[in-house]
Design a protein around this motif. Sequence first.
Motif, mmCIF file in Angstrom:
data_model
loop_
_atom_site.group_PDB
_atom_site.id
_atom_site.type_symbol
_atom_site.label_atom_id
_atom_site.label_comp_id
_atom_site.label_asym_id
_atom_site.label_seq_id
_atom_site.Cartn_x
_atom_site.Cartn_y
_atom_site.Cartn_z
ATOM 1 N N VAL A 141 0.951 -1.308 -0.080
ATOM 2 C CA VAL A 141 -0.137 0.050 0.060
ATOM 3 C C VAL A 141 0.820 1.279 -0.149
ATOM 4 O O VAL A 141 1.759 1.382 0.857
ATOM 5 N N GLY A 142 0.723 2.092 -1.159
ATOM 6 C CA GLY A 142 1.740 3.235 -1.338
ATOM 7 C C GLY A 142 0.986 4.402 -0.277
ATOM 8 O O GLY A 142 1.893 5.320 -0.058
ATOM 9 N N GLY A 143 -0.221 4.407 0.182
ATOM 10 C CA GLY A 143 -0.559 5.433 0.854
ATOM 11 C C GLY A 143 -0.340 5.148 2.530
ATOM 12 O O GLY A 143 0.350 4.258 2.633
ATOM 13 N N ASP A 144 -0.857 5.964 3.308
ATOM 14 C CA ASP A 144 -0.392 5.751 4.716
ATOM 15 C C ASP A 144 -1.689 5.487 5.471
ATOM 16 O O ASP A 144 -1.849 5.716 6.703
ATOM 17 N N SER A 145 -2.710 5.034 4.751
ATOM 18 C CA SER A 145 -4.196 4.836 5.622
ATOM 19 C C SER A 145 -4.735 3.398 5.055
ATOM 20 O O SER A 145 -4.603 3.263 3.991
ATOM 21 N N LEU A 146 -5.458 2.799 5.753
ATOM 22 C CA LEU A 146 -6.118 1.632 5.649
ATOM 23 C C LEU A 146 -7.676 1.772 6.036
ATOM 24 O O LEU A 146 -7.966 2.101 7.310
ATOM 25 N N TYR A 147 -8.685 1.926 4.883
ATOM 26 C CA TYR A 147 -10.149 1.915 5.362
ATOM 27 C C TYR A 147 -10.826 0.683 5.385
ATOM 28 O O TYR A 147 -10.725 -0.209 4.419
ATOM 29 N N LEU A 148 -11.658 0.374 6.460
ATOM 30 C CA LEU A 148 -12.502 -0.750 6.438
ATOM 31 C C LEU A 148 -13.842 -0.394 6.898
ATOM 32 O O LEU A 148 -14.014 0.467 7.877
ATOM 33 N N GLY A 149 -14.919 -0.235 6.176
ATOM 34 C CA GLY A 149 -16.336 0.037 6.341
ATOM 35 C C GLY A 149 -16.303 1.560 6.308
ATOM 36 O O GLY A 149 -17.253 1.983 6.926
ATOM 37 N N GLY A 150 -15.456 2.146 5.531
ATOM 38 C CA GLY A 150 -15.640 3.663 5.517
ATOM 39 C C GLY A 150 -14.995 4.189 6.512
ATOM 40 O O GLY A 150 -14.908 5.467 6.637
ATOM 41 N N ARG A 151 -14.291 3.600 7.676
ATOM 42 C CA ARG A 151 -13.439 4.311 8.636
ATOM 43 C C ARG A 151 -11.919 3.898 8.617
ATOM 44 O O ARG A 151 -11.824 2.922 8.017
ATOM 45 N N GLN A 152 -11.285 4.849 8.743
ATOM 46 C CA GLN A 152 -9.695 4.828 8.912
ATOM 47 C C GLN A 152 -9.338 4.000 9.821
ATOM 48 O O GLN A 152 -9.048 4.469 11.149
ATOM 49 N N VAL A 153 -9.005 2.621 9.725
ATOM 50 C CA VAL A 153 -8.721 1.986 10.901
ATOM 51 C C VAL A 153 -7.183 1.923 11.226
ATOM 52 O O VAL A 153 -6.924 1.893 12.427
ATOM 53 N N LEU A 154 -6.362 1.918 10.199
ATOM 54 C CA LEU A 154 -4.998 1.895 10.341
ATOM 55 C C LEU A 154 -4.239 3.131 9.593
ATOM 56 O O LEU A 154 -4.832 3.538 8.438
ATOM 57 N N ARG A 155 -3.577 3.679 10.425
ATOM 58 C CA ARG A 155 -2.759 4.913 9.798
ATOM 59 C C ARG A 155 -1.456 4.936 9.973
ATOM 60 O O ARG A 155 -1.093 4.456 11.329
ATOM 61 N N TYR A 156 -0.345 4.876 9.199
ATOM 62 C CA TYR A 156 1.071 5.086 9.589
ATOM 63 C C TYR A 156 1.662 6.392 9.215
ATOM 64 O O TYR A 156 1.515 7.080 8.123
ATOM 65 N N ASP A 157 2.284 7.005 10.284
ATOM 66 C CA ASP A 157 3.010 8.271 10.237
ATOM 67 C C ASP A 157 4.476 7.841 9.829
ATOM 68 O O ASP A 157 5.523 7.516 10.821
ATOM 69 N N ALA A 158 4.989 8.062 8.449
ATOM 70 C CA ALA A 158 6.397 7.542 8.107
ATOM 71 C C ALA A 158 7.520 8.501 8.780
ATOM 72 O O ALA A 158 8.476 8.175 9.063
ATOM 73 N N ASP A 159 7.147 9.620 9.109
ATOM 74 C CA ASP A 159 8.086 10.640 9.629
ATOM 75 C C ASP A 159 8.437 10.307 10.967
ATOM 76 O O ASP A 159 9.608 10.280 11.577
ATOM 77 N N GLU A 160 7.356 9.890 11.798
ATOM 78 C CA GLU A 160 7.467 9.505 13.380
ATOM 79 C C GLU A 160 7.721 8.085 13.590
ATOM 80 O O GLU A 160 8.036 7.803 14.578
ATOM 81 N N GLY A 161 7.416 7.429 12.414
ATOM 82 C CA GLY A 161 7.548 5.766 12.525
ATOM 83 C C GLY A 161 6.384 5.390 13.332
ATOM 84 O O GLY A 161 6.774 4.535 14.303
#
Length: 562
Positions: A141-161
């Motif tokens: 996944v090239g983006g920083d978020s994963l949505y399930l059922g229309g909700r942002q369940v997983l988010r990754y901040d590459a700068d902060e790790g």
Amino acid sequence: MSVELHPDIEALDKSSLCYSIYSQLYHNFFNSQQKKDEEHPYGIVEGDDTSIRLKNTAYGFASAIAGAVAGEGASGGGGLMLEYLKKSGGDMTGLLRAQYGFEAGVRNTRILETYVQEQSDEEGVVTAVEYGVRLTGALRVGGDSLYLGGRQVLRYDADEGVATLDAPTIDLRSAEIHSSGRLLFGDEESGIVISPTHLLVGGMQVYHQGNANLGHVNWEMQDATVRRDLAVSGNSALKGDLEALQGVSLGDDGKSLLTFSGEDVALSGFLSFLDGYGIRIGGTPVLVRADRDKIQLGSLGGDLLLGTDQTPKIRLFSGLSDLDGECLMLSPYGKACFPGSLTVRHNYGAELLSSYRVDASDEGIVIHKNLRLGSSGGFLIRGENGGLALSSPVAYDEAQSQVLIPRRTFLGHRSSTSLYAPQNRRSESFFITTDGDFITVDTPLEARGHIGIDGSYTRLTDGILYLTEALRLQAVTEGIKHYGNSFFKGALSSEFFSSGFAGSGWAIQTNLTTGSVTATFDEIVARKKFRAYEFEVMKINATNGSLWVSDSCSGDQVEKIA
């Protein structure tokens, strides 16, 4: 006179649409003729004049058909087949639909597919149908978020790790949670911290059976033996030495403050020092209360060591300042400031980064060698010869292995060689040079002034294309003005053209079979002379007192009679 093969036939691209139509038409024309043999001495044979005429005719039809498919004035990339995807691959401009299944992969390996699965009850009746997408390869996944059922369940901040899992309720069911790090609930000051070595609640360590001081100790004193417990409710005064070789617990107001156990001395309260006093080792003060609000920590003449092999980290609850206390060099949260200078090395190697200052207008950071992005083998930035050099590898897949070819691009300034450079002063240009074959941009390229070719008068400005100062194309109202002579290698026509008496538009075309040039217009007006070596008239109307009607005529000379 022998017949010559049309010269454009040999130059046809065998993968083009025109060649495919030409080849099919010629074979059909040739096979429909009588072949030459003993009974038919005048039959056709490959390479004779008749076969050459058939080739020229087939090429004429193929050229016209291919031109119609490609569209007027185009090179074969559009027209009627613009919206279709070639069997050999290509780009689509329309919407891709696959309503009855879809598979995709690479190198003959399926990676993605759509599926449908029916769910039946115990009696075999279909109760539900599941539709979905199945991945048989890795998902990146090239983006920083994963949505399930229309909700942002997983988010990754590459700068902060930091990866954030967000849901009103997270149910792990019977899963086992394993972590070699820490678990933090709330913040460290008021929350709960669980690690492999300790448990903190509100910043305070929680004691349990494994680390509590369990005091089941007998006391033994000189001239007295206590077989069980010794409880002293009042004061105790000792005139001699106190020997307690099996452990000591000292305190005040019913609270133990100092204990001795094995080789450990545990202090459960505060150790206070008056001004000028502290801790000495070997007669040398190592911890001294220098003033009411200052503590000095030193060594015995060598280095001052903080931490041991068993210390995973040293945490700062206060900042580190310089000698004068004017600059906070390192804050508890990692903010750093080095007012003197900054030098960075790796494994005791050469200087890689340092700070410099000439004056207030010239100060900054120097990268002495390479600056890479992403990883140690990533994109390379390096300063060279007063400019900036950029290097990166280009990957090719060859023979089931990946071949990396390094490529380098240099950016800098130099004396301008433009023909439009100012003549009354020095002129400089920003230039880009690369050992790659091309420089490509993925978005429109715009420039102020003009876009030109170095060392040439050719340039493009707003509404004008200069080939030289005298030869140019200039946009005017509803058209283009040409400066200089115009030479056309192909046909010249209106946007839409059809020949014949009932046709429309105009054109000047070259007959690809005969080589003759034909001009078709609705009307022609000659203000002075009209010369023709041969005059073929379909219809003549003469007015102004005269009427001339002729089925066929030709004139060598026309003379006006007064």
